[in-house]
Design an enzyme around this catalytic site. Structure first.
Site, PDB file in Angstrom:
ATOM      1  N   ALA A  15       0.818  -1.215   0.000  1.00 14.11           N
ATOM      2  CA  ALA A  15       0.000   0.000   0.000  1.00 14.11           C
ATOM      3  C   ALA A  15       0.851   1.264   0.000  1.00 14.11           C
ATOM      4  O   ALA A  15       0.529   2.242  -0.674  1.00 14.11           O
ATOM      5  CB  ALA A  15      -0.940  -0.009   1.204  1.00 14.11           C
ATOM      6  N   HIS A 444      -2.418 -13.871   4.927  1.00 15.81           N
ATOM      7  CA  HIS A 444      -3.480 -12.969   4.484  1.00 15.81           C
ATOM      8  C   HIS A 444      -4.114 -12.247   5.672  1.00 15.81           C
ATOM      9  O   HIS A 444      -5.313 -12.015   5.709  1.00 15.81           O
ATOM     10  CB  HIS A 444      -4.557 -13.752   3.728  1.00 15.81           C
ATOM     11  CG  HIS A 444      -4.095 -14.326   2.435  1.00 15.81           C
ATOM     12  ND1 HIS A 444      -4.777 -15.329   1.767  1.00 15.81           N
ATOM     13  CD2 HIS A 444      -3.009 -14.048   1.674  1.00 15.81           C
ATOM     14  CE1 HIS A 444      -4.128 -15.637   0.661  1.00 15.81           C
ATOM     15  NE2 HIS A 444      -3.053 -14.876   0.582  1.00 15.81           N
TER      16      HIS A 444
END
Length: 506
Positions: A15, A444
């Site tokens: 990100a 995850h």
């Protein structure tokens, strides 16, 4: 103290590279990107991605002992520019639309599948797909493997043989069944977030990137974030910010930074000796991950070495046909892949076929907490796998499907004997024991700074930290619930949307 930044992005992972690139498009905005790891990536061939775990490009964390299994679980996460996109398995998969629409139900208004779709499309260049849902012209070039491994071809046929449809684009977020994964591999090389977003813009004079910079805490004055304290090689620095600080250090890192800054549940902060700045009880809570296990077969004949990342075929299905949405993911690998504590008996240790399975809408919830008040100390990671027995039931269903695919005649030319779990694992008790012993993270992890409006939410629907102005979070930690796929495609979309929100409100 260095002052005058319009945006400080803490964490140069998946990100953070998106945010730094997008925010610095405005030449009038001065942007600082801080990354705790190295500036230089470790170069490996895509098929050698598993060798990156445990290296300097990996924080190499470990969970606390899990109540259900009595074991600790290795927890790889990327460290360095590109973050986990620089060490992961390179699968670029969206979750099914149902798992995003669940966010809205949980209080994240405006974050459903249709809301996030434009940002998913903005991140990618996916030629030859449905232009209504797939993007062209984005920084990430995503596509299935150009040369398909014969074991993958056989595995896809095996799934069809037992009744699962082959779908045109399993990555669209709209289909269920089995299909070819999109991969972040371009011209035979991994394409990380740093490769796609950051490297092309490093020449910008308004963008500064500092690597090997360990974030200590954000500075808060009168409930406003005014900068970031960090260190490089043990020397302390402070960067001031006249605009907004964005945490993009990941599900573990962003929660850890908020806690080190005194923003979190006050009882925990006092317990570890951190002065309370704001009692925000949801910080570090709501941790979720996909539990993963595998069926491993010995080879019936030598298996050609893969040139891609060993997992070209993926499936998204329902463990029970009566369910409203898919809750199981399966993946075929042409290598033996298993929990490190369970090495299978194989005639050739590096040869085998694996069918991996994961519960992709788990109900179990864990936490990230501080071990102490020191910035460099690894956090206390408790994914709390199988706390909800429903997840174990879904995984048992996944084992049954994986075995059915493995027994299908389409795989006969390649598949030998079942090495894991082995023919003796049949009854409920032995299956449960195997699922405990074979458990591994799918890497995850999400949810520790979730979007919402209730008292346990950490950020609002514009990703602003509740109760602190000038501070946002934008990474996997903001997901209210985990998506039914590998998370990285969703993280790119969150970062794209966050950049838009920041530029609109700056």
């Amino acid at each position: 103290m260095v002052d005058g930044y319009d945006f400080i992005v803490v964490g140069g992972g998946t990100a953070g590279c998106v945010l730094a690139a997008r925010l610095s498009e405005d030449a009038d905005s001065r942007v600082l990107l801080l990354e705790a790891g190295s500036r230089q990536p470790l170069e490996t061939a895509p098929a050698a991605w598993t060798t990156l775990q445990g290296t300097s490009a990996d924080w190499a964390d470990t969970s606390v002992v899990q109540t259900a299994t009595g074991t600790t679980i290795p927890w790889p996460r990327g460290r360095g520019l590109g973050g986990s996109s620089a060490i992961n398995g390179m699968c670029f998969i969206r979750g099914h639309r149902s798992s995003y629409d669940a966010w809205v139900t949980a209080g994240a208004k405006g974050w459903g599948f249709d809301d996030l779709l434009p940002y998913m499309m903005r991140s990618e260049h996916a030629e030859g797909r449905d232009p209504a849902v797939r993007g062209v012209g984005g920084p990430l070039t995503v596509a299935p493997a150009p040369s398909r491994h014969p074991v993958s071809v056989a595995g896809l046929a095996a799934a069809a043989e037992i009744g699962y449809p082959e779908v045109a684009d399993i990555n669209s977020g709209l289909e269920e069944g089995f299909g070819w994964s999109d991969l972040n591999i371009v011209d035979g090389k991994r394409q990380s977030s740093a490769d796609a977003y950051l490297a092309p813009v490093l020449h910008r004079p308004n963008l500064e990137v500092i690597s090997d910079a360990l974030g200590h805490r954000v500075r808060v004055e009168d409930r406003r974030c005014t900068g970031v304290e960090y260190s490089v090689g043990g020397e302390a620095f402070t960067a001031g910010c006249r605009g907004e600080v964005v945490l993009s250090a990941g599900t573990a890192g962003s929660a850890q930074l908020l806690l080190l800054s005194g923003i979190g549940p006050q009882s925990h902060l006092r317990q570890v000796g951190v002065e309370v700045v704001l009692d925000l009880p949801g910080v570090g809570a709501n941790l979720q991950d996909h539990p993963r296990s595998t069926v491993v077969y010995s080879p019936a004949r030598p298996i050609p070495a893969g040139v891609n990342q060993n997992a070209e075929v993926i499936g998204l299905i329902r463990s029970d046909p009566a369910l409203d949405a898919p809750d199981l993911q399966l993946q075929l690998l042409e290598i033996p892949y298993y929990a490190p504590t369970l090495p299978p008996q194989l005639p050739v240790p590096c040869q085998g076929i694996t069918i991996a399975f994961a519960a992709v809408t788990p109900r179990s919830r864990g936490s990230v907490q501080l071990s102490d008040a020191q910035p460099g100390t690894p956090p206390r990671l408790d994914p709390n796998y199988y706390a909800d027995p429903h997840d174990l039931e879904v995984m048992a269903a996944g084992l049954r499907v994986a075995r059915a695919i493995g027994r299908a005649s389409a795989l006969d030319p390649w598949r030998g004997e079942e090495a894991l779990p082995g023919p003796d694992v049949r009854d409920d008790d032995s299956v449960r024991t195997y699922l405990y012993k074979s458990l591994r993270t799918y890497s995850h992890q999400v949810g520790t700074c979730r979007i919402g409006t209730d008292e346990m939410a950490v950020v609002d629907t514009d990703l602003r930290v509740h109760g602190i102005s000038g501070l946002r979070v934008a990474d996997a930690s903001v997901m209210p619930s985990i998506v039914s796929a590998n998370t990285i495609a969703t993280v790119y979309a969150i970062a794209e949307r966050a950049a838009g929100l920041l530029r609109t409100h700056s």
